[in-house]
Scaffold this motif. Structure first.
Motif, PDB file in Angstrom:
ATOM      1  N   SER A   1      -8.999 -10.499  -7.308  1.00  0.00           N
ATOM      2  CA  SER A   1      -8.500  -9.174  -6.990  1.00  0.00           C
ATOM      3  C   SER A   1      -7.800  -9.167  -5.646  1.00  0.00           C
ATOM      4  N   TRP A   2      -7.013  -8.131  -5.455  1.00  0.00           N
ATOM      5  CA  TRP A   2      -6.369  -7.856  -4.182  1.00  0.00           C
ATOM      6  C   TRP A   2      -6.900  -6.525  -3.667  1.00  0.00           C
ATOM      7  N   TYR A   3      -7.222  -6.511  -2.400  1.00  0.00           N
ATOM      8  CA  TYR A   3      -7.630  -5.315  -1.693  1.00  0.00           C
ATOM      9  C   TYR A   3      -6.662  -5.103  -0.532  1.00  0.00           C
ATOM     10  N   ARG A   4      -6.686  -3.908   0.020  1.00  0.00           N
ATOM     11  CA  ARG A   4      -5.905  -3.670   1.226  1.00  0.00           C
ATOM     12  C   ARG A   4      -6.662  -2.710   2.146  1.00  0.00           C
ATOM     13  N   GLN A   5      -6.349  -2.845   3.403  1.00  0.00           N
ATOM     14  CA  GLN A   5      -6.953  -1.965   4.404  1.00  0.00           C
ATOM     15  C   GLN A   5      -5.890  -1.518   5.374  1.00  0.00           C
ATOM     16  N   ALA A   6      -5.616  -0.230   5.352  1.00  0.00           N
ATOM     17  CA  ALA A   6      -4.651   0.351   6.264  1.00  0.00           C
ATOM     18  C   ALA A   6      -5.357   0.727   7.562  1.00  0.00           C
ATOM     19  N   PRO A   7      -4.607   0.843   8.649  1.00  0.00           N
ATOM     20  CA  PRO A   7      -5.216   1.198   9.937  1.00  0.00           C
ATOM     21  C   PRO A   7      -6.011   2.500   9.825  1.00  0.00           C
ATOM     22  N   GLY A   8      -7.254   2.467  10.280  1.00  0.00           N
ATOM     23  CA  GLY A   8      -8.091   3.650  10.287  1.00  0.00           C
ATOM     24  C   GLY A   8      -8.656   4.051   8.946  1.00  0.00           C
ATOM     25  N   LYS A   9      -8.437   3.206   7.936  1.00  0.00           N
ATOM     26  CA  LYS A   9      -8.921   3.546   6.595  1.00  0.00           C
ATOM     27  C   LYS A   9      -9.858   2.459   6.083  1.00  0.00           C
ATOM     28  N   GLU A  10     -10.600   2.796   5.032  1.00  0.00           N
ATOM     29  CA  GLU A  10     -11.489   1.834   4.419  1.00  0.00           C
ATOM     30  C   GLU A  10     -10.693   0.877   3.520  1.00  0.00           C
TER      31      GLU A  10
ATOM     32  N   GLN B   1       2.808  -9.223  -6.991  1.00  0.00           N
ATOM     33  CA  GLN B   1       4.212  -8.840  -6.870  1.00  0.00           C
ATOM     34  C   GLN B   1       4.254  -7.351  -6.554  1.00  0.00           C
ATOM     35  N   MET B   2       4.893  -7.020  -5.450  1.00  0.00           N
ATOM     36  CA  MET B   2       4.943  -5.634  -4.995  1.00  0.00           C
ATOM     37  C   MET B   2       6.385  -5.184  -4.948  1.00  0.00           C
ATOM     38  N   ASN B   3       6.711  -4.203  -5.769  1.00  0.00           N
ATOM     39  CA  ASN B   3       8.065  -3.652  -5.828  1.00  0.00           C
ATOM     40  C   ASN B   3       8.059  -2.197  -5.387  1.00  0.00           C
ATOM     41  N   SER B   4       9.238  -1.697  -5.093  1.00  0.00           N
ATOM     42  CA  SER B   4       9.389  -0.282  -4.695  1.00  0.00           C
ATOM     43  C   SER B   4       8.381   0.092  -3.613  1.00  0.00           C
ATOM     44  N   LEU B   5       8.316  -0.727  -2.605  1.00  0.00           N
ATOM     45  CA  LEU B   5       7.315  -0.527  -1.557  1.00  0.00           C
ATOM     46  C   LEU B   5       7.567   0.757  -0.784  1.00  0.00           C
ATOM     47  N   LYS B   6       6.460   1.376  -0.377  1.00  0.00           N
ATOM     48  CA  LYS B   6       6.492   2.637   0.355  1.00  0.00           C
ATOM     49  C   LYS B   6       5.797   2.444   1.705  1.00  0.00           C
ATOM     50  N   PRO B   7       6.109   3.269   2.670  1.00  0.00           N
ATOM     51  CA  PRO B   7       5.419   3.154   3.971  1.00  0.00           C
ATOM     52  C   PRO B   7       3.902   3.206   3.833  1.00  0.00           C
ATOM     53  N   GLU B   8       3.413   3.948   2.875  1.00  0.00           N
ATOM     54  CA  GLU B   8       1.964   4.048   2.698  1.00  0.00           C
ATOM     55  C   GLU B   8       1.334   2.782   2.111  1.00  0.00           C
ATOM     56  N   ASP B   9       2.152   1.817   1.747  1.00  0.00           N
ATOM     57  CA  ASP B   9       1.625   0.522   1.316  1.00  0.00           C
ATOM     58  C   ASP B   9       1.330  -0.390   2.515  1.00  0.00           C
ATOM     59  N   THR B  10       1.701   0.054   3.696  1.00  0.00           N
ATOM     60  CA  THR B  10       1.440  -0.733   4.900  1.00  0.00           C
ATOM     61  C   THR B  10      -0.057  -0.947   5.075  1.00  0.00           C
ATOM     62  N   ALA B  11      -0.457  -2.211   5.182  1.00  0.00           N
ATOM     63  CA  ALA B  11      -1.875  -2.545   5.280  1.00  0.00           C
ATOM     64  C   ALA B  11      -2.012  -4.059   5.437  1.00  0.00           C
TER      65      ALA B  11
ATOM     66  N   TYR C   1      -3.539  -7.066   3.469  1.00  0.00           N
ATOM     67  CA  TYR C   1      -3.894  -7.330   2.073  1.00  0.00           C
ATOM     68  C   TYR C   1      -4.797  -8.564   2.016  1.00  0.00           C
ATOM     69  N   TYR C   2      -5.884  -8.429   1.272  1.00  0.00           N
ATOM     70  CA  TYR C   2      -6.880  -9.483   1.143  1.00  0.00           C
ATOM     71  C   TYR C   2      -7.045  -9.870  -0.321  1.00  0.00           C
ATOM     72  N   CYS C   3      -7.237 -11.141  -0.581  1.00  0.00           N
ATOM     73  CA  CYS C   3      -7.626 -11.522  -1.933  1.00  0.00           C
ATOM     74  C   CYS C   3      -9.118 -11.817  -1.950  1.00  0.00           C
ATOM     75  N   ARG C   4      -9.682 -11.620  -3.124  1.00  0.00           N
ATOM     76  CA  ARG C   4     -11.122 -11.771  -3.315  1.00  0.00           C
ATOM     77  C   ARG C   4     -11.379 -12.512  -4.619  1.00  0.00           C
TER      78      ARG C   4
ATOM     79  N   VAL D   1       1.162  -6.560   5.664  1.00  0.00           N
ATOM     80  CA  VAL D   1       2.380  -6.020   5.061  1.00  0.00           C
ATOM     81  C   VAL D   1       2.745  -4.739   5.803  1.00  0.00           C
ATOM     82  N   THR D   2       3.966  -4.688   6.288  1.00  0.00           N
ATOM     83  CA  THR D   2       4.460  -3.503   6.978  1.00  0.00           C
ATOM     84  C   THR D   2       5.716  -3.016   6.270  1.00  0.00           C
ATOM     85  N   VAL D   3       5.678  -1.774   5.836  1.00  0.00           N
ATOM     86  CA  VAL D   3       6.834  -1.185   5.155  1.00  0.00           C
ATOM     87  C   VAL D   3       7.417  -0.124   6.087  1.00  0.00           C
ATOM     88  N   SER D   4       8.581  -0.408   6.605  1.00  0.00           N
ATOM     89  CA  SER D   4       9.179   0.478   7.592  1.00  0.00           C
ATOM     90  C   SER D   4      10.678   0.232   7.671  1.00  0.00           C
ATOM     91  N   SER D   5      11.403   1.294   7.970  1.00  0.00           N
ATOM     92  CA  SER D   5      12.840   1.150   8.171  1.00  0.00           C
ATOM     93  C   SER D   5      13.147   0.947   9.655  1.00  0.00           C
TER      94      SER D   5
END
Length: 117
Positions: free
Chosen positions: A35-44, A82-92, A94-97, A113-117
């Motif tokens: 599996s893949w998990y992600r953790q954004a700043p300040g979030k679980e 594979q991550m397509n159509s990335l959004k700023p909220e995908d910034t985190a 990413y960990y595999c398990r 992963v940082t999604v930003s213009s």
């Protein structure tokens, strides 16, 4: 010792794509759900996607359905995201398990992963 090494993270513009890889060693990869998990700043940490041992079954968080695809290559002991159509909220980070139950539970060190213009 067991190793899970993620790669492929980086900076990408909104709408862009990235492919994450998690190369593993020192355990019987084909017997573990991955599996893949992600953790954004300040979030679980949250589950993003999971794939069964043979790859025949996958599940995704609602937030990434239709944009992300998890896959695995048991011959290479590697899982991909594979991550397509990335959004700023995908910034985190990413960990595999790798998980098989009980103490058979291994994590990688993460890739950012940082999604930003």
């Amino acid at each position: 010792q067991v190793q899970l090494v993620e790669s492929g993270g980086g900076l990408v513009q909104p709408g862009g794509s990235l492919r994450l890889s998690c190369a593993t060693s020192k355990f019987t990869f084909r017997t573990y759900a991955m599996s893949w998990y992600r953790q954004a700043p300040g979030k679980e940490r949250e589950l993003v996607a999971i794939i069964s041992t043979a790859g025949g079954s996958t599940n995704y968080a609602d937030s990434v359905k239709g944009r992300f695809t998890i896959s695995r290559d048991n011959a290479k002991s590697t899982v991909y995201l594979q991550m397509n159509s990335l959004k700023p909220e995908d910034t985190a980070v990413y960990y595999c398990r790798a998980y098989r139950g009980g103490v058979y539970d291994y994590w990688g060190q993460g890739t950012r992963v940082t999604v930003s213009s």
